[in-house]
Design a protein around this motif. Structure first.
Motif, PDB file in Angstrom:
ATOM      1  N   VAL A   1      16.714   9.204   3.889  1.00 25.24           N
ATOM      2  CA  VAL A   1      15.665   9.208   2.861  1.00 25.24           C
ATOM      3  C   VAL A   1      14.316   9.356   3.555  1.00 25.24           C
ATOM      4  O   VAL A   1      14.062   8.692   4.566  1.00 25.24           O
ATOM      5  CB  VAL A   1      15.661   7.889   2.050  1.00 25.24           C
ATOM      6  CG1 VAL A   1      14.523   7.880   1.047  1.00 25.24           C
ATOM      7  CG2 VAL A   1      16.983   7.670   1.369  1.00 25.24           C
ATOM      8  N   TYR A   2      13.481  10.229   3.028  1.00 19.74           N
ATOM      9  CA  TYR A   2      12.101  10.399   3.486  1.00 19.74           C
ATOM     10  C   TYR A   2      11.270  10.468   2.222  1.00 19.74           C
ATOM     11  O   TYR A   2      11.376  11.438   1.463  1.00 19.74           O
ATOM     12  CB  TYR A   2      11.980  11.682   4.309  1.00 19.74           C
ATOM     13  CG  TYR A   2      10.658  11.838   5.003  1.00 19.74           C
ATOM     14  CD1 TYR A   2      10.403  11.166   6.199  1.00 19.74           C
ATOM     15  CD2 TYR A   2       9.670  12.646   4.476  1.00 19.74           C
ATOM     16  CE1 TYR A   2       9.195  11.318   6.855  1.00 19.74           C
ATOM     17  CE2 TYR A   2       8.465  12.801   5.124  1.00 19.74           C
ATOM     18  CZ  TYR A   2       8.221  12.133   6.315  1.00 19.74           C
ATOM     19  OH  TYR A   2       7.024  12.282   6.961  1.00 19.74           O
ATOM     20  N   ALA A   3      10.493   9.424   1.951  1.00 20.85           N
ATOM     21  CA  ALA A   3       9.845   9.339   0.646  1.00 20.85           C
ATOM     22  C   ALA A   3       8.418   8.825   0.729  1.00 20.85           C
ATOM     23  O   ALA A   3       8.101   7.964   1.542  1.00 20.85           O
ATOM     24  CB  ALA A   3      10.643   8.397  -0.261  1.00 20.85           C
ATOM     25  N   THR A   4       7.575   9.363  -0.130  1.00 22.84           N
ATOM     26  CA  THR A   4       6.241   8.825  -0.333  1.00 22.84           C
ATOM     27  C   THR A   4       6.347   7.826  -1.464  1.00 22.84           C
ATOM     28  O   THR A   4       6.818   8.169  -2.557  1.00 22.84           O
ATOM     29  CB  THR A   4       5.249   9.935  -0.722  1.00 22.84           C
ATOM     30  OG1 THR A   4       5.243  10.910   0.317  1.00 22.84           O
ATOM     31  CG2 THR A   4       3.864   9.382  -0.936  1.00 22.84           C
ATOM     32  N   ILE A   5       5.938   6.601  -1.201  1.00 22.24           N
ATOM     33  CA  ILE A   5       6.041   5.565  -2.225  1.00 22.24           C
ATOM     34  C   ILE A   5       4.653   5.044  -2.549  1.00 22.24           C
ATOM     35  O   ILE A   5       3.895   4.648  -1.667  1.00 22.24           O
ATOM     36  CB  ILE A   5       6.970   4.419  -1.763  1.00 22.24           C
ATOM     37  CG1 ILE A   5       8.372   4.984  -1.508  1.00 22.24           C
ATOM     38  CG2 ILE A   5       7.003   3.304  -2.808  1.00 22.24           C
ATOM     39  CD1 ILE A   5       9.375   3.992  -1.017  1.00 22.24           C
ATOM     40  N   LEU A   6       4.327   5.071  -3.829  1.00 23.27           N
ATOM     41  CA  LEU A   6       3.066   4.551  -4.342  1.00 23.27           C
ATOM     42  C   LEU A   6       3.401   3.315  -5.171  1.00 23.27           C
ATOM     43  O   LEU A   6       3.778   3.439  -6.340  1.00 23.27           O
ATOM     44  CB  LEU A   6       2.353   5.596  -5.206  1.00 23.27           C
ATOM     45  CG  LEU A   6       2.118   6.968  -4.564  1.00 23.27           C
ATOM     46  CD1 LEU A   6       1.604   7.959  -5.591  1.00 23.27           C
ATOM     47  CD2 LEU A   6       1.172   6.848  -3.392  1.00 23.27           C
TER      48      LEU A   6
ATOM     49  N   ASN B   1       0.829  -1.200   0.000  1.00 26.09           N
ATOM     50  CA  ASN B   1       0.000   0.000   0.000  1.00 26.09           C
ATOM     51  C   ASN B   1       0.867   1.255   0.000  1.00 26.09           C
ATOM     52  O   ASN B   1       2.025   1.220   0.383  1.00 26.09           O
ATOM     53  CB  ASN B   1      -0.940   0.006   1.209  1.00 26.09           C
ATOM     54  CG  ASN B   1      -0.180  -0.109   2.522  1.00 26.09           C
ATOM     55  OD1 ASN B   1       0.956  -0.542   2.569  1.00 26.09           O
ATOM     56  ND2 ASN B   1      -0.814   0.286   3.597  1.00 26.09           N
ATOM     57  N   ALA B   2       0.263   2.344  -0.440  1.00 27.29           N
ATOM     58  CA  ALA B   2       0.972   3.622  -0.450  1.00 27.29           C
ATOM     59  C   ALA B   2       1.307   4.008   0.983  1.00 27.29           C
ATOM     60  O   ALA B   2       0.496   3.836   1.891  1.00 27.29           O
ATOM     61  CB  ALA B   2       0.103   4.689  -1.105  1.00 27.29           C
ATOM     62  N   ASN B   3       2.515   4.521   1.170  1.00 27.04           N
ATOM     63  CA  ASN B   3       2.938   4.884   2.512  1.00 27.04           C
ATOM     64  C   ASN B   3       4.090   5.873   2.443  1.00 27.04           C
ATOM     65  O   ASN B   3       4.640   6.123   1.372  1.00 27.04           O
ATOM     66  CB  ASN B   3       3.374   3.636   3.280  1.00 27.04           C
ATOM     67  CG  ASN B   3       2.874   3.638   4.701  1.00 27.04           C
ATOM     68  OD1 ASN B   3       2.854   4.680   5.349  1.00 27.04           O
ATOM     69  ND2 ASN B   3       2.459   2.475   5.183  1.00 27.04           N
ATOM     70  N   VAL B   4       4.444   6.405   3.599  1.00 26.22           N
ATOM     71  CA  VAL B   4       5.621   7.259   3.729  1.00 26.22           C
ATOM     72  C   VAL B   4       6.693   6.422   4.407  1.00 26.22           C
ATOM     73  O   VAL B   4       6.443   5.814   5.447  1.00 26.22           O
ATOM     74  CB  VAL B   4       5.313   8.523   4.567  1.00 26.22           C
ATOM     75  CG1 VAL B   4       6.572   9.343   4.788  1.00 26.22           C
ATOM     76  CG2 VAL B   4       4.248   9.354   3.871  1.00 26.22           C
ATOM     77  N   TYR B   5       7.862   6.371   3.797  1.00 23.67           N
ATOM     78  CA  TYR B   5       8.962   5.570   4.310  1.00 23.67           C
ATOM     79  C   TYR B   5      10.124   6.478   4.690  1.00 23.67           C
ATOM     80  O   TYR B   5      10.315   7.536   4.106  1.00 23.67           O
ATOM     81  CB  TYR B   5       9.439   4.575   3.244  1.00 23.67           C
ATOM     82  CG  TYR B   5       8.412   3.516   2.926  1.00 23.67           C
ATOM     83  CD1 TYR B   5       8.459   2.284   3.557  1.00 23.67           C
ATOM     84  CD2 TYR B   5       7.398   3.752   2.008  1.00 23.67           C
ATOM     85  CE1 TYR B   5       7.526   1.300   3.271  1.00 23.67           C
ATOM     86  CE2 TYR B   5       6.461   2.781   1.720  1.00 23.67           C
ATOM     87  CZ  TYR B   5       6.526   1.559   2.356  1.00 23.67           C
ATOM     88  OH  TYR B   5       5.597   0.596   2.071  1.00 23.67           O
ATOM     89  N   ALA B   6      10.887   6.025   5.671  1.00 19.43           N
ATOM     90  CA  ALA B   6      12.067   6.782   6.082  1.00 19.43           C
ATOM     91  C   ALA B   6      13.217   5.824   6.342  1.00 19.43           C
ATOM     92  O   ALA B   6      13.026   4.704   6.829  1.00 19.43           O
ATOM     93  CB  ALA B   6      11.777   7.577   7.352  1.00 19.43           C
ATOM     94  N   TYR B   7      14.402   6.258   5.978  1.00 17.07           N
ATOM     95  CA  TYR B   7      15.621   5.548   6.338  1.00 17.07           C
ATOM     96  C   TYR B   7      16.657   6.596   6.714  1.00 17.07           C
ATOM     97  O   TYR B   7      16.867   7.536   5.971  1.00 17.07           O
ATOM     98  CB  TYR B   7      16.163   4.707   5.184  1.00 17.07           C
ATOM     99  CG  TYR B   7      17.464   4.051   5.594  1.00 17.07           C
ATOM    100  CD1 TYR B   7      17.443   2.880   6.333  1.00 17.07           C
ATOM    101  CD2 TYR B   7      18.685   4.628   5.301  1.00 17.07           C
ATOM    102  CE1 TYR B   7      18.633   2.297   6.753  1.00 17.07           C
ATOM    103  CE2 TYR B   7      19.870   4.058   5.714  1.00 17.07           C
ATOM    104  CZ  TYR B   7      19.832   2.886   6.442  1.00 17.07           C
ATOM    105  OH  TYR B   7      20.999   2.318   6.865  1.00 17.07           O
TER     106      TYR B   7
END
Length: 147
Positions: free
Chosen positions: A78-83, A51-57
């Motif tokens: 990294v701070y990204a919105t991934i679809l 599912n679409a989410n916001v990910y961080a590393y």
């Protein structure tokens, strides 16, 4: 009432036009492409949830991310919105929602200006400019600071 509706429509359309130009014509929002994009895309498809989410590393567990002196132990950040399903190439729905959002914002600004104690045109414009400055600082400031 008619002037308020006219101001709302004109203001909303100007805001939409400015957003369109800012994101599609001017180079301010151009992302830098990854090297080896196909490999990055393959990695993301394999390692993100469905599912679409916001990910961080790195994640927010500070004990593992920072040393005692407060220096980062890992990188890159990294701070990204991934679809995972990608985006729809036809942006008609987003454009319609964008116009409606801008019209709503313009209507709020018109009501704010009408309810201010400013009765002159320059006084009301100063309210609009200060509201715009407030919104700019509050929407761009935190991401600029933290990300």
């Amino acid at each position: 009432m008619g002037r308020s509706i006219f101001a709302t429509i004109v203001g909303g359309l100007i805001a939409f036009l400015w957003g369109f130009l800012s994101w599609s014509v001017f180079p301010w929002h151009q992302p830098v492409p990854f090297e080896k994009e196909a490999e990055v895309a393959s990695f993301l498809k394999e390692h993100v949830r469905d599912n679409a989410n916001v990910y961080a590393y790195p994640a927010w567990d500070h004990s593992e991310v920072y040393d005692a002196a407060g220096k980062s132990k890992v990188g890159p950040f990294v701070y990204a919105t991934i679809l995972p399903e990608g985006v729809e190439p036809n942006m008609g729905r987003q454009m319609a929602i964008g116009v409606l959002t801008n019209l709503l914002a313009a209507a709020i600004l018109v009501v704010l200006m009408q309810n201010s104690r400013q009765h002159s045109f320059p006084g009301r414009i100063s309210i609009a400019l200060l509201a715009g400055l407030f919104l700019g600082v509050m929407t761009a400031g935190p991401p600029w600071n933290w990300l």
